[in-house]
Design a protein around this motif. Structure first.
Motif, PDB file in Angstrom:
ATOM      1  N   LEU A 632       9.594   1.158  -1.019  1.00 32.38           N
ATOM      2  CA  LEU A 632       8.346   2.726  -0.915  1.00 32.38           C
ATOM      3  C   LEU A 632       7.668   2.443  -0.220  1.00 32.38           C
ATOM      4  O   LEU A 632       6.194   3.623  -0.221  1.00 32.38           O
ATOM      5  CB  LEU A 632       7.580   3.221  -2.559  1.00 32.38           C
ATOM      6  N   ALA A 633       7.585   0.914   0.725  1.00 33.41           N
ATOM      7  CA  ALA A 633       6.559   1.195   2.128  1.00 33.41           C
ATOM      8  C   ALA A 633       6.951   1.714   3.214  1.00 33.41           C
ATOM      9  O   ALA A 633       6.633   1.791   4.078  1.00 33.41           O
ATOM     10  CB  ALA A 633       5.909  -0.356   1.895  1.00 33.41           C
ATOM     11  N   ALA A 634       8.249   2.324   3.235  1.00 32.82           N
ATOM     12  CA  ALA A 634       9.121   2.282   4.796  1.00 32.82           C
ATOM     13  C   ALA A 634       8.023   3.852   4.928  1.00 32.82           C
ATOM     14  O   ALA A 634       7.708   5.255   4.558  1.00 32.82           O
ATOM     15  CB  ALA A 634      10.239   3.139   4.123  1.00 32.82           C
ATOM     16  N   PRO A 635       7.947   3.493   6.458  1.00 29.83           N
ATOM     17  CA  PRO A 635       6.841   5.289   6.752  1.00 29.83           C
ATOM     18  C   PRO A 635       7.804   6.803   6.872  1.00 29.83           C
ATOM     19  O   PRO A 635       7.343   7.314   6.302  1.00 29.83           O
ATOM     20  CB  PRO A 635       7.661   4.799   8.150  1.00 29.83           C
ATOM     21  N   ASN A 636       9.427   6.988   6.803  1.00 33.54           N
ATOM     22  CA  ASN A 636      10.157   7.576   6.014  1.00 33.54           C
ATOM     23  C   ASN A 636      10.592   8.561   4.565  1.00 33.54           C
ATOM     24  O   ASN A 636      11.165   8.791   4.354  1.00 33.54           O
ATOM     25  CB  ASN A 636      11.544   7.949   7.123  1.00 33.54           C
ATOM     26  N   ILE A 637       9.695   7.966   3.640  1.00 34.90           N
ATOM     27  CA  ILE A 637       9.828   7.307   2.144  1.00 34.90           C
ATOM     28  C   ILE A 637      10.129   8.887   2.083  1.00 34.90           C
ATOM     29  O   ILE A 637      11.126   9.122   1.278  1.00 34.90           O
ATOM     30  CB  ILE A 637       8.667   6.907   1.679  1.00 34.90           C
ATOM     31  N   SER A 638       9.233   9.598   2.325  1.00 32.07           N
ATOM     32  CA  SER A 638       8.947  11.222   1.810  1.00 32.07           C
ATOM     33  C   SER A 638      10.777  11.720   2.496  1.00 32.07           C
ATOM     34  O   SER A 638      11.228  12.695   1.144  1.00 32.07           O
ATOM     35  CB  SER A 638       8.502  11.687   2.713  1.00 32.07           C
ATOM     36  N   THR A 639      11.192  11.553   3.147  1.00 33.47           N
ATOM     37  CA  THR A 639      12.680  12.620   3.240  1.00 33.47           C
ATOM     38  C   THR A 639      14.236  11.519   2.589  1.00 33.47           C
ATOM     39  O   THR A 639      15.118  12.314   2.397  1.00 33.47           O
ATOM     40  CB  THR A 639      13.326  11.985   5.226  1.00 33.47           C
ATOM     41  N   LYS A 640      13.581  10.364   2.398  1.00 36.57           N
ATOM     42  CA  LYS A 640      14.143   9.580   0.793  1.00 36.57           C
ATOM     43  C   LYS A 640      14.653  10.339  -0.628  1.00 36.57           C
ATOM     44  O   LYS A 640      15.512   9.963  -0.943  1.00 36.57           O
ATOM     45  CB  LYS A 640      14.243   8.307   1.052  1.00 36.57           C
ATOM     46  N   LEU A 641      13.105  10.777  -0.688  1.00 36.76           N
ATOM     47  CA  LEU A 641      12.897  11.181  -2.117  1.00 36.76           C
ATOM     48  C   LEU A 641      12.947  12.687  -2.149  1.00 36.76           C
ATOM     49  O   LEU A 641      12.680  12.643  -3.025  1.00 36.76           O
ATOM     50  CB  LEU A 641      11.628  10.567  -2.565  1.00 36.76           C
ATOM     51  N   THR A 652       2.886   5.284 -11.180  1.00 38.71           N
ATOM     52  CA  THR A 652       2.566   3.821 -10.678  1.00 38.71           C
ATOM     53  C   THR A 652       2.109   2.654 -10.140  1.00 38.71           C
ATOM     54  O   THR A 652       1.194   2.492 -11.244  1.00 38.71           O
ATOM     55  CB  THR A 652       2.357   4.672  -8.974  1.00 38.71           C
ATOM     56  N   ASP A 653       2.847   1.994 -10.520  1.00 38.95           N
ATOM     57  CA  ASP A 653       2.218   0.718 -10.421  1.00 38.95           C
ATOM     58  C   ASP A 653       2.824  -0.664 -10.179  1.00 38.95           C
ATOM     59  O   ASP A 653       3.641  -1.447  -9.724  1.00 38.95           O
ATOM     60  CB  ASP A 653       2.844   0.270 -12.429  1.00 38.95           C
ATOM     61  N   MET A 659      -0.418   1.445  -2.481  1.00 39.93           N
ATOM     62  CA  MET A 659       0.384   1.818  -1.535  1.00 39.93           C
ATOM     63  C   MET A 659       0.256   2.425   0.042  1.00 39.93           C
ATOM     64  O   MET A 659      -1.096   2.368  -0.196  1.00 39.93           O
ATOM     65  CB  MET A 659       0.629   3.191  -2.539  1.00 39.93           C
ATOM     66  N   THR A 660       1.139   2.222   0.274  1.00 37.68           N
ATOM     67  CA  THR A 660       0.351   2.244   2.062  1.00 37.68           C
ATOM     68  C   THR A 660      -0.166   4.076   2.025  1.00 37.68           C
ATOM     69  O   THR A 660       0.175   5.341   1.402  1.00 37.68           O
ATOM     70  CB  THR A 660       2.121   2.759   2.650  1.00 37.68           C
ATOM     71  N   PRO A 661       0.118   4.402   2.950  1.00 37.43           N
ATOM     72  CA  PRO A 661      -0.741   5.661   3.989  1.00 37.43           C
ATOM     73  C   PRO A 661       0.223   6.412   3.641  1.00 37.43           C
ATOM     74  O   PRO A 661      -0.170   7.210   3.219  1.00 37.43           O
ATOM     75  CB  PRO A 661      -1.541   5.119   4.603  1.00 37.43           C
ATOM     76  N   PRO A 682      -7.645  -4.398  -8.353  1.00 39.66           N
ATOM     77  CA  PRO A 682      -8.932  -3.241  -8.203  1.00 39.66           C
ATOM     78  C   PRO A 682      -9.527  -2.414  -6.991  1.00 39.66           C
ATOM     79  O   PRO A 682      -9.458  -1.764  -6.376  1.00 39.66           O
ATOM     80  CB  PRO A 682     -10.408  -4.336  -9.135  1.00 39.66           C
ATOM     81  N   SER A 683      -9.417  -4.051  -5.735  1.00 35.12           N
ATOM     82  CA  SER A 683      -9.480  -3.409  -4.465  1.00 35.12           C
ATOM     83  C   SER A 683      -8.542  -2.362  -3.938  1.00 35.12           C
ATOM     84  O   SER A 683      -8.767  -1.692  -3.918  1.00 35.12           O
ATOM     85  CB  SER A 683      -9.931  -4.640  -3.525  1.00 35.12           C
ATOM     86  N   SER A 684      -7.385  -3.089  -4.174  1.00 31.69           N
ATOM     87  CA  SER A 684      -6.009  -2.293  -3.340  1.00 31.69           C
ATOM     88  C   SER A 684      -6.272  -0.426  -4.297  1.00 31.69           C
ATOM     89  O   SER A 684      -5.919   0.580  -3.909  1.00 31.69           O
ATOM     90  CB  SER A 684      -5.223  -2.405  -3.507  1.00 31.69           C
ATOM     91  N   GLN A 685      -6.283  -0.701  -5.310  1.00 32.49           N
ATOM     92  CA  GLN A 685      -6.619   0.485  -6.067  1.00 32.49           C
ATOM     93  C   GLN A 685      -7.514   1.316  -5.886  1.00 32.49           C
ATOM     94  O   GLN A 685      -7.038   2.808  -5.785  1.00 32.49           O
ATOM     95  CB  GLN A 685      -7.111  -0.036  -7.825  1.00 32.49           C
ATOM     96  N   ALA A 686      -8.532   1.362  -6.452  1.00 29.66           N
ATOM     97  CA  ALA A 686     -10.094   1.951  -5.080  1.00 29.66           C
ATOM     98  C   ALA A 686      -9.888   2.522  -4.033  1.00 29.66           C
ATOM     99  O   ALA A 686      -9.930   3.827  -4.153  1.00 29.66           O
ATOM    100  CB  ALA A 686     -11.345   1.251  -5.741  1.00 29.66           C
TER     101      ALA A 686
END
Ligand SMILES: C[S@@+](CC[C@H](N)C(=O)[O-])C[C@H]1O[C@@H](n2cnc3c(N)ncnc32)[C@H](O)[C@@H]1O
Length: 729
Positions: A632-641, A652-653, A659-661, A682-686
């Motif tokens: 799910l960190a792959a840059p082209n993830i949208s095409t896979k899904l 999401t957990d 999560m990546t941008p 909490p930091s990455s969640q925020a």
């Protein structure tokens, strides 16, 4: 310098491209890649997984380039720090006096500061992402600064916050709010300094005596001498503070509920990982880990990392967070280690390692009689594809006991660690080069009687050498049902194989009324009982029925998730929603809610977890769930899904990094009415919530609902889980 830094950051964020692929990262060839194709890269003598999308090491050049830029940036930063240090030092020395005699304390002896070519050392450490210990130009060798501090708060990670009159902050280990103490400054950084506690002048407000004999030097628990109620207050504060500082929610104080406390605050962990390594008490005053190779090899110990050291091992005989049967196993292993130490090397090393395990199977029982009888004779490796370890998201503490890169004899790749090859039948070496880690996992099959899986991680496959200790474990601890041996060339190696020795090759867990199988290297939440509280909160936020009676949750949490979140009823409007369980592990969240959904889609990067998830659906007769392995960190993830049915609800957990941008941008476009975000950081969640709630950020905008619920999964450690609900505007 700024441009270089930006370029390096951008390269890291987006991942690098394969050679010749810079302009078209979404080419079909790359789309077929998944987590199995990830390769490793070599950085400062250690192997690390490379996040780029190149199919092979040879095809990857971008990450190397990004690393070079990162090094350059770090060097520039180190120079800047050196200039700033001088100024900070003056500020500090106003209240400081030289330390006459370094003193041995429970928390560790102060590290002597030495004069030397500080720029070189600073730059070297900065390369690794860590900062230098304060090597201050002009400071005489053997001198350290002793300062008197007042601790006013506990920062995320468990460091005491000590504010000087000027407002300058010193973070001090083992310091608690209300405590007056003497500490030694060990590092001066850009906006703050770091100190090590030497002694207490006045105890803190909520001091209790820690029951564990290893508390203090051990890097595992850091809060055991803080009253549990005060731990919860501090943990809630971490969530509030991250939302304010990183998320930009100024009213965060009113958004966060009280923490769901843990019923059992000791013996709650179902997964412990101990390291074999050079014996060490405290890193401070001990050998410099970077030059450890130059000193004589220390004794081999089994235990957890001491505070402040990732390379040495503090021998422990018990851990109050694990089951007493796991303590017994630990003690058996420790006695065995002592016999190994007293034997001449040749006796400990049989001539050939090629023979297979010949351990007698343990007495058959209802759970695993069949596999007991055959596995010892013909061990077969399990899939080596799984990218994650069972501890993938465990706290970065003594519990995640990984040796450092250059931990004396056994750090680095060593002679068996050639990239890509897993040593088999290697010549016998001393135990230091053979033994890596001991992992004990506790299952809770139906009926509530615990069972254990013991996994000894070694750097090559030589089952004969483990036979005597494994037999003792089986004889003396009847709850041990599964014995396995994972072979990994190095502690961080991705190229690993797990050989079954005895018993079923998986653990069974009962959770939310379902029966789960968990393979040796698949993720499973470490606090099984508290996981039901966590998942029930998730269910309520998703607008679904929880597995437990809601009255078990604290009143404040009940009100928040039922009223403030308006979680009653199905948010999607459809009778039975499509639910996506992102970062699904072995499928626990999605499967526990599957009966209320039309479809459950689970996605995770670890192949082993996905296999378990599919089998878990089958063993619980759940037919509306499907699981997919994707990075799910792959840059082209949208095409896979894109071919998957659109979600009404996303749960999401992610792991600590969040999560990546690219994936956050995908989520904003996925059409889900609700996103329930479970996080252990909490930091990455925020940070991620800020991305999802930002205006004009592309795709749909989400709003953060009041009633963010912290859930304490890890009493006595500086970690907190939190659950947040975001709804589509
Ligand atoms: C905190 S665990 C959550 C597992 C599960 N939700 C549970 O409650 O047991 C995080 C999961 O994220 C997965 N993961 C980590 N990085 C990933 C990535 N880049 N792509 C896909 N999955 C990833 C891990 O394999 C792990 O199963």
């Amino acid at each position: 310098m700024q441009a270089t830094g930006r370029a390096a950051r951008a390269a890291r964020r987006q991942g690098s491209h394969a050679r010749g692929d810079r302009a078209s990262p979404d080419r079909p060839a790359l789309r077929q890649l998944d987590a199995n194709t990830l390769h490793t890269r070599q950085l400062e003598g250690a192997t690390a997984p490379c996040r780029c999308q190149a199919p092979t090491q040879a095809a990857c050049n971008g990450c190397e380039e990004a690393e070079q830029q990162r090094h350059q940036q770090a060097e520039e930063q180190a120079q800047l720090y050196a200039m700033q240090q001088q100024q900070r030092w003056q500020e500090l020395t106003e209240t400081a006096r030289p330390l006459q005699q370094p003193q041995q304390q429970a928390v560790g002896q102060p590290r002597a500061l030495t004069t030397g070519p500080s720029e070189r050392v600073c730059a070297r450490r900065a390369h690794k992402g860590a900062f230098c210990f304060a090597l201050v130009p002009g400071q005489a060798s053997g001198q350290a600064l002793e300062v008197e501090l007042d601790c006013t708060a506990l920062a995320f990670g468990g460091q005491g916050v000590c504010r000087q009159d000027s407002g300058f902050v010193i973070f001090c280990n083992a310091a608690f709010p209300g405590e007056k103490l003497i500490a030694c400054i060990t590092a001066i950084k850009r906006g703050h300094a770091v100190a090590t506690k030497l002694r207490t002048l006045q105890a803190h407000d909520h001091a209790v005596s820690a029951p564990c004999p290893h508390f203090g030097p051990c890097g595992g628990c850091t809060l055991q001498n803080l009253e549990y109620a005060a731990q919860l207050t501090a943990k809630r504060e971490w969530v509030v503070s991250a939302l304010q500082r990183i998320g930009g929610f100024s009213q965060a104080e009113s958004l966060v509920t009280s923490v769901i406390p843990c019923r059992d605050i000791f013996r709650y962990r179902n997964n412990m990982r101990f390291s074999f390594g050079p014996k060490g008490g405290s890193h401070f005053g001990g050998p410099d880990p970077d030059t450890a190779a130059e000193i004589p090899p220390p004794d081999l110990a089994l235990g957890l990392h001491p505070r402040g050291s990732g390379t040495t091992v503090l021998p422990v005989s018990t851990c109050h967070l694990q089951h007493t049967d796991a303590d017994k196993i630990l003690q058996i292993m420790n006695s065995w280690l002592q016999t190994l130490a007293s034997e001449p090397q040749a006796a400990a090393a049989p001539a050939s390692s090629s023979s297979q395990g010949t351990l007698e199977p343990s007495p058959p029982d209802a759970q695993g009689a069949a596999s007991h009888s055959k596995s010892a004779a013909a061990p077969q490796p399990s899939s080596s594809a799984a990218a994650q370890t069972s501890n993938e998201r465990q706290p970065r503490s003594g519990f995640r006991a990984q040796r450092g890169r250059r931990g004396g004899q056994r750090g680095g790749r060593g002679k068996h660690g050639a990239r890509g090859s897993l040593p088999q039948n290697s010549p016998q070496g001393p135990p230091q080069q053979f033994l890596q880690e001991l992992v004990m996992r506790q299952g809770l099959p139906e009926g509530g009687k615990p069972t254990f899986m013991v996994d000894i991680i070694t750097s090559y496959h030589a089952p004969d050498r483990l036979q005597s200790v494994l037999r003792t474990i089986q004889e003396q601890v009847p709850t041990v049902k599964t014995l396995v041996n994972t072979v990994a060339a190095t502690p961080r190696s991705r190229n690993v194989k797990t050989y079954p020795i005895s018993g079923p090759h998986f653990l069974r867990q009962t959770l939310c009324g379902l029966d789960f199988r968990v393979s040796p290297r698949s993720f499973f939440q470490t606090n099984t009982r508290q996981t039901e509280m966590l998942y029930s909160t998730v269910a309520l936020m998703a607008g679904l029925k929880p597995a437990i009676d809601i009255k078990q949750l604290p009143t404040g949490v009940q009100q928040a998730v039922q009223q403030d979140c308006k979680a009653e009823g199905n948010p999607s409007g459809s009778e039975r929603p499509v639910l996506w369980d992102i970062f699904c592990g072995v499928g626990t969240i999605g499967l526990s809610l599957a009966s209320q959904c039309s479809k459950v889609i689970g996605i995770d990067g670890a192949g082993g977890g996905i296999t378990d998830a599919g089998l878990n659906a089958h063993r619980n007769s759940i037919h509306n769930a499907a699981f997919f392995q994707h990075d799910l960190a792959a840059p082209n993830i949208s095409t896979k899904l894109e071919s998957l049915p659109q979600p009404d609800i996303v749960i999401t957990d992610p792991a600590r990094a969040g999560m990546t941008p690219a994936f956050l941008a995908y989520l904003r476009n996925c059409g889900a009415a609700r996103i329930v975000y479970v996080s252990c950081d909490p930091s990455s969640q925020a940070r991620d919530i800020r991305q999802l709630t930002a205006k004009d950020n592309g795709g749909a905008q989400y709003q953060l609902m009041p009633g963010i619920v912290p859930c304490d999964m890890f009493p006595h450690t500086a970690h907190i889980e939190s659950v947040a609900l975001l709804t589509k505007l």
